[in-house]
Design a protein around this motif. Structure first.
Motif, PDB file in Angstrom:
ATOM      1  N   MET A   1      13.125  -7.782  25.081  1.00 10.53           N
ATOM      2  CA  MET A   1      13.390  -8.392  23.783  1.00 10.53           C
ATOM      3  C   MET A   1      13.367  -7.307  22.712  1.00 10.53           C
ATOM      4  O   MET A   1      12.408  -6.561  22.610  1.00 10.53           O
ATOM      5  N   SER A   2      14.413  -7.213  21.928  1.00 13.58           N
ATOM      6  CA  SER A   2      14.516  -6.223  20.866  1.00 13.58           C
ATOM      7  C   SER A   2      14.179  -6.878  19.525  1.00 13.58           C
ATOM      8  O   SER A   2      14.741  -7.903  19.175  1.00 13.58           O
ATOM      9  N   VAL A   3      13.259  -6.259  18.816  1.00 17.39           N
ATOM     10  CA  VAL A   3      12.880  -6.750  17.500  1.00 17.39           C
ATOM     11  C   VAL A   3      13.423  -5.770  16.475  1.00 17.39           C
ATOM     12  O   VAL A   3      13.154  -4.568  16.552  1.00 17.39           O
ATOM     13  N   THR A   4      14.202  -6.278  15.532  1.00 17.55           N
ATOM     14  CA  THR A   4      14.776  -5.393  14.528  1.00 17.55           C
ATOM     15  C   THR A   4      13.695  -4.880  13.595  1.00 17.55           C
ATOM     16  O   THR A   4      12.722  -5.575  13.294  1.00 17.55           O
ATOM     17  N   GLU A   5      13.880  -3.650  13.174  1.00 21.17           N
ATOM     18  CA  GLU A   5      12.954  -3.036  12.239  1.00 21.17           C
ATOM     19  C   GLU A   5      13.229  -3.565  10.829  1.00 21.17           C
ATOM     20  O   GLU A   5      14.347  -3.934  10.506  1.00 21.17           O
ATOM     21  N   LEU A   6      12.204  -3.565  10.010  1.00 24.91           N
ATOM     22  CA  LEU A   6      12.376  -3.972   8.621  1.00 24.91           C
ATOM     23  C   LEU A   6      13.036  -2.848   7.836  1.00 24.91           C
ATOM     24  O   LEU A   6      12.798  -1.668   8.084  1.00 24.91           O
ATOM     25  N   THR A   7      13.840  -3.227   6.861  1.00 26.48           N
ATOM     26  CA  THR A   7      14.445  -2.252   5.951  1.00 26.48           C
ATOM     27  C   THR A   7      13.506  -2.030   4.773  1.00 26.48           C
ATOM     28  O   THR A   7      12.564  -2.812   4.543  1.00 26.48           O
ATOM     29  N   CYS A   8      13.769  -0.996   4.014  1.00 21.51           N
ATOM     30  CA  CYS A   8      12.959  -0.736   2.817  1.00 21.51           C
ATOM     31  C   CYS A   8      13.038  -1.920   1.843  1.00 21.51           C
ATOM     32  O   CYS A   8      12.036  -2.299   1.242  1.00 21.51           O
TER      33      CYS A   8
ATOM     34  N   LEU B   1       8.488  -8.253   0.939  1.00 20.26           N
ATOM     35  CA  LEU B   1       7.356  -8.806   1.697  1.00 20.26           C
ATOM     36  C   LEU B   1       6.002  -8.242   1.295  1.00 20.26           C
ATOM     37  O   LEU B   1       4.975  -8.688   1.816  1.00 20.26           O
ATOM     38  N   VAL B   2       5.967  -7.294   0.371  1.00 18.61           N
ATOM     39  CA  VAL B   2       4.700  -6.605   0.074  1.00 18.61           C
ATOM     40  C   VAL B   2       3.608  -7.563  -0.403  1.00 18.61           C
ATOM     41  O   VAL B   2       2.449  -7.433  -0.010  1.00 18.61           O
ATOM     42  N   THR B   3       3.945  -8.540  -1.218  1.00 21.65           N
ATOM     43  CA  THR B   3       2.931  -9.483  -1.701  1.00 21.65           C
ATOM     44  C   THR B   3       2.360 -10.300  -0.551  1.00 21.65           C
ATOM     45  O   THR B   3       1.137 -10.452  -0.438  1.00 21.65           O
ATOM     46  N   GLU B   4       3.228 -10.797   0.311  1.00 24.95           N
ATOM     47  CA  GLU B   4       2.759 -11.567   1.469  1.00 24.95           C
ATOM     48  C   GLU B   4       1.899 -10.695   2.384  1.00 24.95           C
ATOM     49  O   GLU B   4       0.899 -11.163   2.933  1.00 24.95           O
TER      50      GLU B   4
ATOM     51  N   LEU C   1       0.003  -8.099   1.492  1.00 28.07           N
ATOM     52  CA  LEU C   1      -1.299  -7.899   0.861  1.00 28.07           C
ATOM     53  C   LEU C   1      -2.140  -9.173   0.839  1.00 28.07           C
ATOM     54  O   LEU C   1      -3.370  -9.111   0.854  1.00 28.07           O
ATOM     55  N   GLU C   2      -1.493 -10.325   0.795  1.00 28.78           N
ATOM     56  CA  GLU C   2      -2.218 -11.598   0.817  1.00 28.78           C
ATOM     57  C   GLU C   2      -2.573 -12.034   2.234  1.00 28.78           C
ATOM     58  O   GLU C   2      -3.289 -13.012   2.429  1.00 28.78           O
ATOM     59  N   GLY C   3      -2.047 -11.339   3.233  1.00 23.35           N
ATOM     60  CA  GLY C   3      -2.346 -11.668   4.620  1.00 23.35           C
ATOM     61  C   GLY C   3      -1.631 -12.897   5.133  1.00 23.35           C
ATOM     62  O   GLY C   3      -2.116 -13.564   6.043  1.00 23.35           O
ATOM     63  N   THR C   4      -0.460 -13.193   4.569  1.00 24.44           N
ATOM     64  CA  THR C   4       0.252 -14.414   4.964  1.00 24.44           C
ATOM     65  C   THR C   4       1.487 -14.150   5.833  1.00 24.44           C
ATOM     66  O   THR C   4       2.211 -15.088   6.153  1.00 24.44           O
ATOM     67  N   LEU C   5       1.725 -12.887   6.201  1.00 23.34           N
ATOM     68  CA  LEU C   5       2.845 -12.608   7.100  1.00 23.34           C
ATOM     69  C   LEU C   5       2.524 -13.098   8.506  1.00 23.34           C
ATOM     70  O   LEU C   5       1.361 -13.118   8.926  1.00 23.34           O
ATOM     71  N   SER C   6       3.555 -13.453   9.244  1.00 27.23           N
ATOM     72  CA  SER C   6       3.364 -13.798  10.653  1.00 27.23           C
ATOM     73  C   SER C   6       2.866 -12.541  11.374  1.00 27.23           C
ATOM     74  O   SER C   6       3.088 -11.418  10.902  1.00 27.23           O
ATOM     75  N   PRO C   7       2.213 -12.707  12.504  1.00 26.93           N
ATOM     76  CA  PRO C   7       1.759 -11.524  13.251  1.00 26.93           C
ATOM     77  C   PRO C   7       2.901 -10.549  13.567  1.00 26.93           C
ATOM     78  O   PRO C   7       2.728  -9.331  13.456  1.00 26.93           O
TER      79      PRO C   7
ATOM     80  N   LEU D   1       3.639   0.934  -1.445  1.00 26.56           N
ATOM     81  CA  LEU D   1       2.508   0.074  -1.118  1.00 26.56           C
ATOM     82  C   LEU D   1       1.241   0.573  -1.810  1.00 26.56           C
ATOM     83  O   LEU D   1       0.488  -0.222  -2.389  1.00 26.56           O
ATOM     84  N   ASP D   2       1.008   1.881  -1.798  1.00 25.07           N
ATOM     85  CA  ASP D   2      -0.160   2.447  -2.479  1.00 25.07           C
ATOM     86  C   ASP D   2      -0.111   2.170  -3.981  1.00 25.07           C
ATOM     87  O   ASP D   2      -1.126   1.822  -4.596  1.00 25.07           O
ATOM     88  N   GLN D   3       1.064   2.307  -4.581  1.00 25.29           N
ATOM     89  CA  GLN D   3       1.216   2.044  -6.011  1.00 25.29           C
ATOM     90  C   GLN D   3       0.969   0.571  -6.314  1.00 25.29           C
ATOM     91  O   GLN D   3       0.343   0.229  -7.332  1.00 25.29           O
ATOM     92  N   PHE D   4       1.439  -0.297  -5.444  1.00 26.85           N
ATOM     93  CA  PHE D   4       1.231  -1.733  -5.618  1.00 26.85           C
ATOM     94  C   PHE D   4      -0.263  -2.053  -5.574  1.00 26.85           C
ATOM     95  O   PHE D   4      -0.778  -2.801  -6.403  1.00 26.85           O
ATOM     96  N   ARG D   5      -0.959  -1.466  -4.610  1.00 30.71           N
ATOM     97  CA  ARG D   5      -2.413  -1.669  -4.500  1.00 30.71           C
ATOM     98  C   ARG D   5      -3.135  -1.141  -5.734  1.00 30.71           C
ATOM     99  O   ARG D   5      -4.051  -1.789  -6.246  1.00 30.71           O
ATOM    100  N   ASP D   6      -2.734   0.043  -6.214  1.00 29.91           N
ATOM    101  CA  ASP D   6      -3.349   0.604  -7.415  1.00 29.91           C
ATOM    102  C   ASP D   6      -3.118  -0.289  -8.626  1.00 29.91           C
ATOM    103  O   ASP D   6      -4.028  -0.499  -9.437  1.00 29.91           O
ATOM    104  N   THR D   7      -1.906  -0.819  -8.751  1.00 29.13           N
ATOM    105  CA  THR D   7      -1.591  -1.709  -9.873  1.00 29.13           C
ATOM    106  C   THR D   7      -2.467  -2.951  -9.842  1.00 29.13           C
ATOM    107  O   THR D   7      -3.021  -3.355 -10.871  1.00 29.13           O
ATOM    108  N   ILE D   8      -2.621  -3.532  -8.681  1.00 24.97           N
ATOM    109  CA  ILE D   8      -3.474  -4.725  -8.541  1.00 24.97           C
ATOM    110  C   ILE D   8      -4.915  -4.387  -8.902  1.00 24.97           C
ATOM    111  O   ILE D   8      -5.581  -5.117  -9.638  1.00 24.97           O
ATOM    112  N   ARG D   9      -5.391  -3.257  -8.392  1.00 19.92           N
ATOM    113  CA  ARG D   9      -6.771  -2.846  -8.659  1.00 19.92           C
ATOM    114  C   ARG D   9      -6.994  -2.617 -10.155  1.00 19.92           C
ATOM    115  O   ARG D   9      -7.976  -3.087 -10.733  1.00 19.92           O
ATOM    116  N   LEU D  10      -6.072  -1.926 -10.794  1.00 19.16           N
ATOM    117  CA  LEU D  10      -6.239  -1.597 -12.211  1.00 19.16           C
ATOM    118  C   LEU D  10      -6.034  -2.791 -13.129  1.00 19.16           C
ATOM    119  O   LEU D  10      -6.779  -2.984 -14.083  1.00 19.16           O
ATOM    120  N   THR D  11      -5.019  -3.610 -12.864  1.00 22.85           N
ATOM    121  CA  THR D  11      -4.780  -4.757 -13.737  1.00 22.85           C
ATOM    122  C   THR D  11      -5.813  -5.851 -13.516  1.00 22.85           C
ATOM    123  O   THR D  11      -6.035  -6.663 -14.403  1.00 22.85           O
TER     124      THR D  11
END
Length: 82
Positions: free
Chosen positions: A1-8, A14-17, A19-25, A45-55
């Motif tokens: 079974m071939s699983v396609t890779e995610l694009t940028c 999907l970054v919010t999902e 970080l919230e832990g709501t993506l499928s396995p 992803l690091d910038q997104f995490r920093d933004t959440i932490r700071l705001t």
């Protein structure tokens, strides 16, 4: 079974999902595999995490009233597509 890779673009969508832990396995695994191989998305992803932490430290009273009004107006224009 071939699983396609995610694009940028998919990582950005999907970054919010992620970080919230709501993506499928499967999507969580695909997300992490992409992040491990893509410096640009890893930085995003690091910038997104920093933004959440700071705001997360800001309260409504920390923002001057005029700036708050300008931000809300800009958001309304963006949301309404103007």
């Amino acid at each position: 079974m071939s699983v396609t890779e995610l694009t940028c673009q998919e990582i950005v969508e999907l970054v919010t999902e992620y970080l919230e832990g709501t993506l499928s396995p499967l999507d969580h695994e695909r997300f992490e595999r992409h992040i491990a191989m893509c410096d640009g998305c890893s930085t995003y992803l690091d910038q997104f995490r920093d933004t959440i932490r700071l705001t997360g430290r800001l309260g409504e009273d920390d923002l001057p009233a005029q700036a708050r009004s300008e931000f809300l107006a800009a958001f309304r224009e963006w949301r309404d597509g103007d």
